[in-house]
Every structure is written in C-alpha cells, then in structure tokens.
Motif scaffolding. Structure first.
Motif, PDB file in Angstrom:
ATOM      1  N   THR A 236       8.703   1.891  -1.692  1.00  0.00           N
ATOM      2  CA  THR A 236       9.584   0.770  -2.020  1.00  0.00           C
ATOM      3  C   THR A 236       9.157   0.091  -3.308  1.00  0.00           C
ATOM      4  N   TRP A 237       7.869  -0.175  -3.429  1.00  0.00           N
ATOM      5  CA  TRP A 237       7.329  -0.807  -4.642  1.00  0.00           C
ATOM      6  C   TRP A 237       6.194   0.065  -5.148  1.00  0.00           C
ATOM      7  N   ASN A 238       6.518   0.906  -6.160  1.00  0.00           N
ATOM      8  CA  ASN A 238       5.545   1.890  -6.625  1.00  0.00           C
ATOM      9  C   ASN A 238       4.453   1.253  -7.485  1.00  0.00           C
ATOM     10  N   VAL A 239       3.567   2.095  -7.993  1.00  0.00           N
ATOM     11  CA  VAL A 239       2.405   1.619  -8.742  1.00  0.00           C
ATOM     12  C   VAL A 239       2.812   0.808  -9.963  1.00  0.00           C
ATOM     13  N   ASN A 240       3.836   1.235 -10.681  1.00  0.00           N
ATOM     14  CA  ASN A 240       4.266   0.503 -11.882  1.00  0.00           C
ATOM     15  C   ASN A 240       4.820  -0.877 -11.530  1.00  0.00           C
ATOM     16  N   LYS A 241       5.617  -0.955 -10.459  1.00  0.00           N
ATOM     17  CA  LYS A 241       6.166  -2.248 -10.036  1.00  0.00           C
ATOM     18  C   LYS A 241       5.046  -3.180  -9.578  1.00  0.00           C
ATOM     19  N   LEU A 242       4.074  -2.620  -8.876  1.00  0.00           N
ATOM     20  CA  LEU A 242       2.929  -3.407  -8.437  1.00  0.00           C
ATOM     21  C   LEU A 242       2.145  -3.921  -9.641  1.00  0.00           C
ATOM     22  N   GLU A 270     -11.835  12.291  -6.661  1.00  0.00           N
ATOM     23  CA  GLU A 270     -12.303  13.247  -7.659  1.00  0.00           C
ATOM     24  C   GLU A 270     -12.493  12.535  -9.005  1.00  0.00           C
ATOM     25  N   PRO A 271     -13.234  13.155  -9.952  1.00  0.00           N
ATOM     26  CA  PRO A 271     -13.424  12.543 -11.271  1.00  0.00           C
ATOM     27  C   PRO A 271     -12.113  12.169 -11.958  1.00  0.00           C
ATOM     28  N   LYS A 272     -11.080  12.991 -11.786  1.00  0.00           N
ATOM     29  CA  LYS A 272      -9.774  12.682 -12.385  1.00  0.00           C
ATOM     30  C   LYS A 272      -9.220  11.375 -11.828  1.00  0.00           C
ATOM     31  N   ASP A 273      -9.378  11.176 -10.524  1.00  0.00           N
ATOM     32  CA  ASP A 273      -8.906   9.933  -9.900  1.00  0.00           C
ATOM     33  C   ASP A 273      -9.638   8.731 -10.481  1.00  0.00           C
ATOM     34  N   ALA A 274     -10.938   8.872 -10.689  1.00  0.00           N
ATOM     35  CA  ALA A 274     -11.736   7.769 -11.237  1.00  0.00           C
ATOM     36  C   ALA A 274     -11.294   7.429 -12.651  1.00  0.00           C
ATOM     37  N   ARG A 275     -11.049   8.446 -13.453  1.00  0.00           N
ATOM     38  CA  ARG A 275     -10.617   8.196 -14.845  1.00  0.00           C
ATOM     39  C   ARG A 275      -9.251   7.522 -14.890  1.00  0.00           C
ATOM     40  N   GLU A 276      -8.335   7.974 -14.034  1.00  0.00           N
ATOM     41  CA  GLU A 276      -7.002   7.360 -13.976  1.00  0.00           C
ATOM     42  C   GLU A 276      -7.079   5.916 -13.477  1.00  0.00           C
ATOM     43  N   LEU A 277      -7.961   5.664 -12.510  1.00  0.00           N
ATOM     44  CA  LEU A 277      -8.148   4.307 -12.001  1.00  0.00           C
ATOM     45  C   LEU A 277      -8.689   3.407 -13.108  1.00  0.00           C
ATOM     46  N   ALA A 278      -9.665   3.892 -13.856  1.00  0.00           N
ATOM     47  CA  ALA A 278     -10.238   3.098 -14.952  1.00  0.00           C
ATOM     48  C   ALA A 278      -9.178   2.743 -15.982  1.00  0.00           C
ATOM     49  N   PHE A 280      -5.919   2.451 -15.425  1.00  0.00           N
ATOM     50  CA  PHE A 280      -5.040   1.464 -14.787  1.00  0.00           C
ATOM     51  C   PHE A 280      -5.661   0.068 -14.833  1.00  0.00           C
ATOM     52  N   LEU A 281      -6.957   0.004 -14.585  1.00  0.00           N
ATOM     53  CA  LEU A 281      -7.641  -1.291 -14.480  1.00  0.00           C
ATOM     54  C   LEU A 281      -7.949  -1.925 -15.830  1.00  0.00           C
ATOM     55  N   SER A 282      -7.805  -1.167 -16.899  1.00  0.00           N
ATOM     56  CA  SER A 282      -8.154  -1.683 -18.230  1.00  0.00           C
ATOM     57  C   SER A 282      -7.286  -2.875 -18.625  1.00  0.00           C
ATOM     58  N   SER A 283      -6.150  -3.052 -17.974  1.00  0.00           N
ATOM     59  CA  SER A 283      -5.245  -4.171 -18.273  1.00  0.00           C
ATOM     60  C   SER A 283      -5.637  -5.453 -17.548  1.00  0.00           C
TER      61      SER A 283
END
Length: 353
Positions: A236-242, A270-278, A280-283
């Motif tokens: 209903t409310w995806n990652v971008n909307k959140l 996995e390492p890819k998940d960590a990099r993507e999370l970082a 996302f969080l940079s904002s």
C-alpha cells in the motif's frame, strides 16, 4: 446511566464529566492526582474526597481492569515480561528492559495486530481490537508501581509491543499526553518512542501533531520486493512513499529517526542489502538498530551467523551510518523483538510481587 472509564480521561475531560455528575471542578483535580500521580485506583482510599462524593464517583465512574497474571525474568535478569488479562478475558504482554540502570517499558497498543508481518509472532494471533487509553496507561502504571517498590523508576516508554500503534493513533497519543501531564507522571515526551511499520498517512498526521515524541520505523529492507514479502503494508505504501513522508517529518521536527532492521538469513542481510540500506539512509539523520532475527515457532526464517551480522554492521559503519548491532535480550522468555504473542502461561514461571 452507563459508567465512564475514568482513567482514560484527561484533566479537562474529567472536569467536564464531574460537573455533569454533580461533582465540583476541584474534585476532578484531586481525583486526577490520586489516579495519575499517586497511582491509587480504589475510590475508597481517596481520603480528601468526602464519603458522599466518593459514592457519586462509584456510581458514575469505574477503573478498567488490567489483571496481572504472570511475570517472567530472563536468565541475564535484564528483561522481564508481564502478562495481563483485560476485562474481556483477552491477554496482552508488556516488556521491561534494563540497560545500564535505565529502565525502558515496551507497551502494547492492540490485542494482536492487523499488519500481518510474516516474521512476527504477534501476527499469528490475528487481530482482536485496539486497546483503550486506560488499558495502555495501566501497563505503565503497573510496572512503574513495582519498580518504585525496588527504589527504581521508568526512564523510557516505547510503543513497540503487540500491535501497530499508528492503527490506534488517538488512544496512543492520548495516553502519552496523560503521562506527560504535570499533574500526573510528568513524564517527558522526549522519553517516548512510537514504532510504526510505515502507515504513511498517519506519519504525515503525526508530523503535524507532534514534534517531541520520537519516531521509529520497522524497515527491514529498502527493496520493495523483499518488503512486500515480509511486510504486506509495503504493497500500500512502498519504500519511496515511506521515504517521502519521513523526509518531511524530519524536515519539520528536526528529530533523529530510529530505523529498526531485523537481520534475516538468506533474505535481507547480504552485502548488497547493506550497501542499498546505507544509500537509503544517507538522506536522514538517523540511528539504525540491527536486530538479529529472533526465532518464532512455525516460521521458516533463520538467524544469520555472527560473522554475517558483523559484516553487515561493518559495511554500514564504513559508510558513516550511525548503527548499533543489538544484543538479543529476552529471547529465552519469548520477550525479544517480534516474539510477543500473549499466550496464557498461568502455570508457567509465575512470580508474584
């Protein structure tokens, strides 16, 4: 005339109801003090209220029942779980966590939960109903009274127990406002945290309504395909909307946001998940709590190895993310993150005070 649940009324509401019941406005101040400051719920013990007025109190008002049933303590003595029975014979759990002589209470806001997160034990209960303001308050009051007997007191309250707090928004905010009252517990709003799975419209409302209460987000992935799998709310409310809602929240309040991220083996760590999370969080100005998955009976998910947890943590740390790798607390009494299920354990580990 139907009796009124007195504990869920703020001072202004109590004054209004008292006038209608034939009591004085100043009586409301006295009763509010007995209930929310002295934590006395027996009307007969309100010694500065006349016997006649106490009879009116009994006729017009009642204190909702929250009956203590069991108390379990983890092996390390740092986590305690309380099972309570409500008026309608339903059960809820609250968890007390000790860290460096600071006490944090994790309260429930619903019986069960509607969010149906696939990794969570509470989801297995289904959903019964929202808790009332008084049922939320009584969790705090019961534990606070018992801490006071030990010469201690609560330092933080987190709405991270059973249920989605933003699905019971009005009662949750009302309970915080009553606890914050100078004539009650005078508990600072800065010491409250509300955790949500990402109810975007309510996050937007919260942004307008509150600037002091802390916000935590159950994130667990920044990829829609994974979040869709384990958290149906993402459909209903995806990652971008959140993210958009959270950026607006932070812009207005300037508050640091806490992101809760459960590490689930072969799914999101996995390492890819960590990099993507970082990325996302940079904002955000934020803190990330990495939480190794706590096993839930009937679920297929597994806890990643210690080395995998440390690698994920290091990738975030190397990218200047403010991150903690949480030590699992209370797993041995099913009080850890995602394990609350309010099973009636009346014959198991029962301890009374």
């Amino acid at each position: 005339m139907e009796k009124i649940d007195i504990l869920g009324l703020n001072l202004e509401e109590l004054q209004e109801k008292f006038l209608l019941a034939g009591l004085k406005k100043f009586n409301a101040n006295q009763v509010f003090d007995w209930l929310h400051s002295k934590l006395e719920f027996n009307f007969d013990n309100f010694s500065n209220i006349s016997k006649k007025d106490r009879e009116i109190l009994k006729k017009s008002f009642f204190v909702k029942k929250l009956e203590f049933k069991t108390h379990q303590i983890s092996e390390d003595k740092e986590t305690e779980k309380f099972l309570f029975e409500l008026n309608d014979k339903k059960f809820i759990e609250s968890v007390l966590i000790t860290h460096k002589n600071r006490y944090t209470l994790c309260v429930s806001s619903q019986i069960g939960c509607l969010m149906n997160c696939d990794f969570c034990a509470t989801a297995l209960m289904g959903y019964e109903r929202n808790l009332s303001v008084s049922e939320i308050l009584l969790q705090y009051y019961y534990v606070q009274k018992n801490l006071l007997k030990r010469g201690k007191k609560l330092g933080n309250v987190v709405y991270m127990g059973m249920g989605e707090p933003f699905s019971n928004y009005c009662a949750v905010l009302s309970s915080i406002n009553i606890l914050n009252s100078e004539k009650g517990q005078n508990f600072s709003k800065r010491n409250f945290t509300i955790s949500t799975s990402g109810v975007v419209p309510v996050i937007k409302k919260f942004t307008v309504d509150e600037s002091q209460i802390h916000l935590a987000i159950s994130l667990h992935s920044v990829r829609d395909e994974i979040r869709n799998q384990i958290m149906p709310i993402n459909k209903t409310w995806n990652v971008n909307k959140l993210k958009e809602a959270l950026l607006e929240y932070q812009k207005k309040t300037k508050n640091r946001i806490t992101f809760e991220y459960i590490l689930i083996d072969e799914l999101n760590c996995e390492p890819k998940d960590a990099r993507e999370l970082a990325e996302f969080l940079s904002s955000f100005n934020c803190l990330v709590n990495l939480i190794p998955y706590n096993p839930v009976g009937g679920k297929i998910y597994k806890t990643p190895s210690k080395s995998k947890q440390r690698e994920f943590y290091k990738i975030l740390k190397d990218r200047n993310v403010n991150v903690t790798l949480r030590e699992t607390k209370g797993q041995d009494i099913a009080a850890a993150c995602g394990q609350l299920r309010a099973e009636n354990q009346l014959e198991k580990n029962k301890i009374t005070f």
